[in-house]
Design an enzyme around this catalytic site. Structure first.
Site, PDB file in Angstrom:
ATOM      1  N   HIS A  30       2.042  12.160   7.409  1.00 57.34           N
ATOM      2  CA  HIS A  30       2.386  13.267   6.503  1.00 57.34           C
ATOM      3  C   HIS A  30       2.907  14.487   7.266  1.00 57.34           C
ATOM      4  O   HIS A  30       2.914  15.581   6.739  1.00 57.34           O
ATOM      5  CB  HIS A  30       1.197  13.645   5.608  1.00 57.34           C
ATOM      6  CG  HIS A  30       0.837  12.550   4.650  1.00 57.34           C
ATOM      7  ND1 HIS A  30       1.398  12.449   3.408  1.00 57.34           N
ATOM      8  CD2 HIS A  30       0.004  11.507   4.779  1.00 57.34           C
ATOM      9  CE1 HIS A  30       0.911  11.376   2.790  1.00 57.34           C
ATOM     10  NE2 HIS A  30       0.070  10.780   3.597  1.00 57.34           N
ATOM     11  N   THR A  31       3.338  14.266   8.499  1.00 56.35           N
ATOM     12  CA  THR A  31       4.026  15.335   9.226  1.00 56.35           C
ATOM     13  C   THR A  31       5.531  15.255   8.985  1.00 56.35           C
ATOM     14  O   THR A  31       6.243  16.227   9.216  1.00 56.35           O
ATOM     15  CB  THR A  31       3.769  15.218  10.745  1.00 56.35           C
ATOM     16  OG1 THR A  31       3.945  13.845  11.126  1.00 56.35           O
ATOM     17  CG2 THR A  31       2.361  15.662  11.111  1.00 56.35           C
ATOM     18  N   ASP A  32       5.999  14.091   8.504  1.00 52.77           N
ATOM     19  CA  ASP A  32       7.457  13.876   8.467  1.00 52.77           C
ATOM     20  C   ASP A  32       8.175  14.772   7.464  1.00 52.77           C
ATOM     21  O   ASP A  32       9.331  15.093   7.660  1.00 52.77           O
ATOM     22  CB  ASP A  32       7.809  12.392   8.256  1.00 52.77           C
ATOM     23  CG  ASP A  32       7.290  11.817   6.954  1.00 52.77           C
ATOM     24  OD1 ASP A  32       6.357  12.398   6.363  1.00 52.77           O
ATOM     25  OD2 ASP A  32       7.820  10.778   6.521  1.00 52.77           O
ATOM     26  N   SER A  63      15.665 -12.862  -3.651  1.00 57.70           N
ATOM     27  CA  SER A  63      14.650 -12.573  -2.643  1.00 57.70           C
ATOM     28  C   SER A  63      13.578 -13.653  -2.637  1.00 57.70           C
ATOM     29  O   SER A  63      13.091 -14.062  -3.703  1.00 57.70           O
ATOM     30  CB  SER A  63      13.986 -11.213  -2.907  1.00 57.70           C
ATOM     31  OG  SER A  63      12.847 -11.083  -2.076  1.00 57.70           O
ATOM     32  N   SER A 119       2.475  -2.783   1.856  1.00 54.50           N
ATOM     33  CA  SER A 119       1.261  -2.692   2.681  1.00 54.50           C
ATOM     34  C   SER A 119       1.327  -1.526   3.657  1.00 54.50           C
ATOM     35  O   SER A 119       0.521  -1.438   4.576  1.00 54.50           O
ATOM     36  CB  SER A 119       1.053  -3.986   3.475  1.00 54.50           C
ATOM     37  OG  SER A 119       0.722  -5.028   2.610  1.00 54.50           O
ATOM     38  N   ASP A 168      10.748   6.143   8.273  1.00 56.13           N
ATOM     39  CA  ASP A 168      10.816   4.690   8.123  1.00 56.13           C
ATOM     40  C   ASP A 168      12.218   4.163   8.376  1.00 56.13           C
ATOM     41  O   ASP A 168      12.413   3.145   9.038  1.00 56.13           O
ATOM     42  CB  ASP A 168      10.381   4.278   6.705  1.00 56.13           C
ATOM     43  CG  ASP A 168       8.931   4.604   6.422  1.00 56.13           C
ATOM     44  OD1 ASP A 168       8.233   5.063   7.348  1.00 56.13           O
ATOM     45  OD2 ASP A 168       8.505   4.410   5.264  1.00 56.13           O
ATOM     46  N   TYR A 217       1.051  10.942  -3.736  1.00 58.12           N
ATOM     47  CA  TYR A 217       1.930  11.306  -2.629  1.00 58.12           C
ATOM     48  C   TYR A 217       2.716  12.582  -2.970  1.00 58.12           C
ATOM     49  O   TYR A 217       2.821  13.502  -2.160  1.00 58.12           O
ATOM     50  CB  TYR A 217       2.871  10.135  -2.339  1.00 58.12           C
ATOM     51  CG  TYR A 217       3.771  10.319  -1.148  1.00 58.12           C
ATOM     52  CD1 TYR A 217       3.344  10.001   0.137  1.00 58.12           C
ATOM     53  CD2 TYR A 217       5.069  10.803  -1.307  1.00 58.12           C
ATOM     54  CE1 TYR A 217       4.174  10.161   1.231  1.00 58.12           C
ATOM     55  CE2 TYR A 217       5.912  10.959  -0.224  1.00 58.12           C
ATOM     56  CZ  TYR A 217       5.472  10.633   1.037  1.00 58.12           C
ATOM     57  OH  TYR A 217       6.301  10.793   2.115  1.00 58.12           O
TER      58      TYR A 217
END
Ligand code: ADP
Ligand code: MG
Length: 373
Positions: A30-32, A63, A119, A168, A217
């Protein structure tokens, strides 16, 4: 493998294949989105795609990693609309590329992944980057790896609607296995930080699921923005250790939220330094401190996940453990003595199952790493 699936599904040969890795964030949670440092590591787990262009504007996608009745999906270029399903990640890419002026036709796309979905190992970013890489080679698009990361980020935030930071996508596009990427999320400067020798990583999925695009979030992000506004700084990581007394004057829960972000940012820098110095004991201690901060100050852990971390920390082969990813479920990473990760992970997972009733699952070392030995 993915070529074979493509041929079975679409009845013709794939023109190109591409892949991108999942990741764990070693530290920096949660620094991003607060202008801070993060330290993700690309995993030996990846999303693979196979693509062949079509003469029309149709995209047919398949998929291997979703229930069979949802495995096939279609879209039309220029008519992308959010559906709430997995195809949104493909639509997000095509609509973002078109918005940037890239020209392409329709295509058939097959996807197969060993990054578990949802995940906390960033399967979504790996999927976006793999599709972007595949389209880059299929249509010879002028895109650098960094542009792929930022396009994937815009695709996920603007089209899919998941309010995620850029970490990410950057590590999926720029990361290399075995080398962590120290990212300054304010400048997007990156530096390689090799994994020190003498340690090995394990990842255990808690079996509890998060829902990024919703609720908690967003609430945390909003709390961070409010804390920064009250402290009159543009972003929380502009603050340092000497500002900690000031943070305590904020009302709860903003004080704890800000304290987590500021101390976590400092821990990332210390962790990178410890890794470069080969000081794995310090690295392990920083992971435990990071988890305590996620649990107590940022409140993104869950009681069962705290149990999982405690069980890991009590194992003789484990130097440190913490919840990785956005929280509210997801995976725990274990810093293990080299050669002991596979056994330690199984021990801890079994103890977790006995104690909490949640199955949990060892994601790393995976089949391939276990076979490699
Ligand atoms: P995480 O990125 O932590 O795995 P997210 O909720 O951000 O979790 O992304 C998971 C979503 O990404 C899935 O629900 C699905 O929509 C999509 N996704 C990821 N990998 C695949 C895949 N191999 N096939 C289809 N959809 C995928
Ligand atoms: Mg994701």
């Amino acid at each position: 493998m993915i070529d074979a699936s493509f041929a079975t599904i679409f009845g013709r040969e794939a023109a190109v294949t591409a892949a991108a890795p999942g990741r764990v964030n070693l530290i920096g949670e949660h620094t991003d989105y607060n202008g801070g440092l993060v330290l993700p590591l690309a995993l030996p787990l990846e999303v693979r795609v196979a693509i062949a262009p079509r003469p029309d504007a149709t995209v047919r996608a398949w998929s291997a990693n979703v229930p069979e009745d949802e495995a096939r999906a279609e879209l039309t270029l220029g008519a992308e609309r959010r559906t709430g399903g997995w195809i949104d990640y493909v639509q997000a890419v095509t609509s973002t590329l078109a918005g940037d002026g890239h020209v392409m036709s329709g295509f058939d796309l097959a996807i197969a992944s060993d990054v578990p979905l949802g995940s906390g190992l960033a399967s979504s970013a790996a999927l976006l980057v793999a599709v972007l890489r595949g389209l880059r080679s299929a249509f010879m698009l002028a895109l650098t790896d960094r542009e792929i990361a930022t396009a994937a980020h815009r695709a996920e935030t603007e089209f899919v609607g998941a309010p995620v930071g850029v970490m990410d996508q950057l590590v999926a596009s720029l990361g290399r296995e075995g080398t962590a990427l120290l990212i300054d999320t304010r400048t997007l400067d990156v530096a390689d930080v090799p994994m020190p020798s003498g340690v090995e990583l394990a990842v255990i999925d808690s079996g509890l699921r998060h829902q990024h695009a919703t609720g908690d979030y967003r609430v945390r992000r909003d709390e961070c923005m409010r804390a920064a506004a009250r402290l009159a700084v543009p972003y929380l990581c502009a603050l340092g250790r000497r500002d900690l007394p000031r943070l305590a004057t904020l009302p709860a829960p903003l004080s704890g939220r800000a304290r987590h972000v500021v101390t976590e940012h400092l821990r990332v820098a210390e962790a990178a330094e410890a890794m470069r110095a080969g000081d794995v004991e310090t690295l392990g201690r920083l992971w435990l401190a990071s988890h305590a901060s996620e649990r107590d100050d940022f409140e993104v852990s869950l009681p069962a996940i705290d149990t999982l971390v405690d069980l890991a920390a009590a194992d003789a082969a484990v130097l440190g453990a913490r919840l990785t990813g956005g929280g509210f479920g997801g995976s725990v990473i274990l810093l293990c003595r080299a050669g002991e990760a596979a056994e330690a992970a199984i021990r801890v997972q079994r103890a977790y199952q006995t104690k909490t009733g949640h199955a949990g699952r060892v994601l790393l070392p995976g089949e391939t790493e276990r076979q490699r030995r």
